[in-house]
Design an enzyme around this catalytic site. Structure first.
Site, PDB file in Angstrom:
ATOM      1  N   ASP A 180       0.856  -1.170   0.000  1.00 59.29           N
ATOM      2  CA  ASP A 180       0.000   0.000   0.000  1.00 59.29           C
ATOM      3  C   ASP A 180       0.901   1.231   0.000  1.00 59.29           C
ATOM      4  O   ASP A 180       2.134   1.115  -0.130  1.00 59.29           O
ATOM      5  CB  ASP A 180      -0.982  -0.026   1.180  1.00 59.29           C
ATOM      6  CG  ASP A 180      -0.330   0.224   2.531  1.00 59.29           C
ATOM      7  OD1 ASP A 180       0.917   0.320   2.627  1.00 59.29           O
ATOM      8  OD2 ASP A 180      -1.087   0.323   3.525  1.00 59.29           O
TER       9      ASP A 180
ATOM     10  N   CYS B  94       3.023  -3.073   4.142  1.00 60.18           N
ATOM     11  CA  CYS B  94       2.206  -1.911   4.493  1.00 60.18           C
ATOM     12  C   CYS B  94       2.930  -1.204   5.641  1.00 60.18           C
ATOM     13  O   CYS B  94       4.080  -1.521   5.925  1.00 60.18           O
ATOM     14  CB  CYS B  94       0.769  -2.288   4.833  1.00 60.18           C
ATOM     15  SG  CYS B  94       0.518  -3.205   6.369  1.00 60.18           S
TER      16      CYS B  94
ATOM     17  N   THR C 274       2.628  -1.277   8.973  1.00 61.66           N
ATOM     18  CA  THR C 274       3.045  -2.176  10.052  1.00 61.66           C
ATOM     19  C   THR C 274       3.226  -3.614   9.590  1.00 61.66           C
ATOM     20  O   THR C 274       3.848  -4.409  10.290  1.00 61.66           O
ATOM     21  CB  THR C 274       2.003  -2.201  11.189  1.00 61.66           C
ATOM     22  OG1 THR C 274       0.779  -2.722  10.668  1.00 61.66           O
ATOM     23  CG2 THR C 274       1.798  -0.815  11.778  1.00 61.66           C
ATOM     24  N   GLY C 275       2.645  -3.968   8.458  1.00 64.88           N
ATOM     25  CA  GLY C 275       2.641  -5.344   7.980  1.00 64.88           C
ATOM     26  C   GLY C 275       1.491  -6.147   8.549  1.00 64.88           C
ATOM     27  O   GLY C 275       1.211  -7.255   8.088  1.00 64.88           O
TER      28      GLY C 275
ATOM     29  N   HIS D  19       9.510 -24.048   9.325  1.00 69.14           N
ATOM     30  CA  HIS D  19       8.467 -24.702  10.117  1.00 69.14           C
ATOM     31  C   HIS D  19       7.071 -24.567   9.546  1.00 69.14           C
ATOM     32  O   HIS D  19       6.267 -25.492   9.675  1.00 69.14           O
ATOM     33  CB  HIS D  19       8.453 -24.155  11.546  1.00 69.14           C
ATOM     34  CG  HIS D  19       9.722 -24.413  12.290  1.00 69.14           C
ATOM     35  ND1 HIS D  19       9.860 -24.127  13.625  1.00 69.14           N
ATOM     36  CD2 HIS D  19      10.922 -24.908  11.896  1.00 69.14           C
ATOM     37  CE1 HIS D  19      11.086 -24.456  14.028  1.00 69.14           C
ATOM     38  NE2 HIS D  19      11.747 -24.921  12.984  1.00 69.14           N
TER      39      HIS D  19
ATOM     40  N   ARG E 133       6.482 -33.464  11.493  1.00 71.96           N
ATOM     41  CA  ARG E 133       5.737 -32.694  12.495  1.00 71.96           C
ATOM     42  C   ARG E 133       5.280 -31.347  11.942  1.00 71.96           C
ATOM     43  O   ARG E 133       4.189 -30.882  12.264  1.00 71.96           O
ATOM     44  CB  ARG E 133       6.558 -32.500  13.774  1.00 71.96           C
ATOM     45  CG  ARG E 133       7.797 -31.648  13.556  1.00 71.96           C
ATOM     46  CD  ARG E 133       8.720 -31.678  14.760  1.00 71.96           C
ATOM     47  NE  ARG E 133       9.988 -31.117  14.354  1.00 71.96           N
ATOM     48  CZ  ARG E 133      10.637 -30.190  15.033  1.00 71.96           C
ATOM     49  NH1 ARG E 133      10.159 -29.731  16.166  1.00 71.96           N
ATOM     50  NH2 ARG E 133      11.773 -29.729  14.597  1.00 71.96           N
ATOM     51  N   HIS E 134       6.094 -30.743  11.093  1.00 73.97           N
ATOM     52  CA  HIS E 134       5.712 -29.459  10.497  1.00 73.97           C
ATOM     53  C   HIS E 134       4.647 -29.652   9.428  1.00 73.97           C
ATOM     54  O   HIS E 134       3.716 -28.844   9.329  1.00 73.97           O
ATOM     55  CB  HIS E 134       6.938 -28.737   9.941  1.00 73.97           C
ATOM     56  CG  HIS E 134       7.946 -28.406  11.001  1.00 73.97           C
ATOM     57  ND1 HIS E 134       7.622 -27.729  12.149  1.00 73.97           N
ATOM     58  CD2 HIS E 134       9.264 -28.671  11.082  1.00 73.97           C
ATOM     59  CE1 HIS E 134       8.703 -27.582  12.898  1.00 73.97           C
ATOM     60  NE2 HIS E 134       9.716 -28.157  12.270  1.00 73.97           N
TER      61      HIS E 134
END
Length: 142
Positions: free
Chosen positions: A7, A64, A66-67, A97, A132-133
């Site tokens: 943005d 953006c 702040t993200g 992960h 596991r991931h």
């Protein structure tokens, strides 16, 4: 192919990311915005997220102020795992992960130098493929 979107608040940092990608010869498609004129971030989050989810692009980067907002909007698209990262460790961990497919950055909270290190780590770190991931990602996707 990498999908890019931002943005108005993320536009100056996106210019730095584009320069980095060009220097590294990493192909990308820029979905905008293309200036600092005020826009609504969900529009660009959705363009990038759909490009990744539909297979047009392998991964994405969204920026953006702040993200936060842009990552929330991207995560509304099925199959997207957008991760807001403000440090290199998190960028590596979310790839290893979570197999995150979109990196979100906050231009007003992360300086350009650190942001480019985060981009590099995100793009260079492969998914671990640990059982596991995979199991946990499947639980997220359900």
């Amino acid at each position: 192919m990498l999908a890019l979107g931002c943005d108005h608040g993320g536009y100056p940092l996106m210019l730095e990311v584009i320069k980095y990608l060009e220097d590294q010869k990493i192909p990308f498609k820029n979905f905008g915005t293309f200036s600092e004129a005020s826009v609504d971030y969900p529009e660009f989050a959705k363009l990038v997220a759909h490009a990744v989810a539909d297979g047009e692009c392998e991964q994405g980067i969204l920026i953006c102020g702040t993200g936060i907002g842009i990552s929330i909007a991207a995560n509304k698209v099925k199959g997207i795992r957008a991760a807001l990262c403000g440090d290199v460790f998190s960028a590596k961990a979310t790839r290893e992960h979570n197999d995150a497919n979109i990196l979100a950055l906050g231009a007003r909270v992360t300086g350009a130098g650190l942001a480019l290190e985060i981009v590099k780590a995100f793009l260079e770190t492969p998914f671990s493929n640990d059982e596991r991931h995979i199991r946990r990602i499947n639980q997220i996707e359900d």
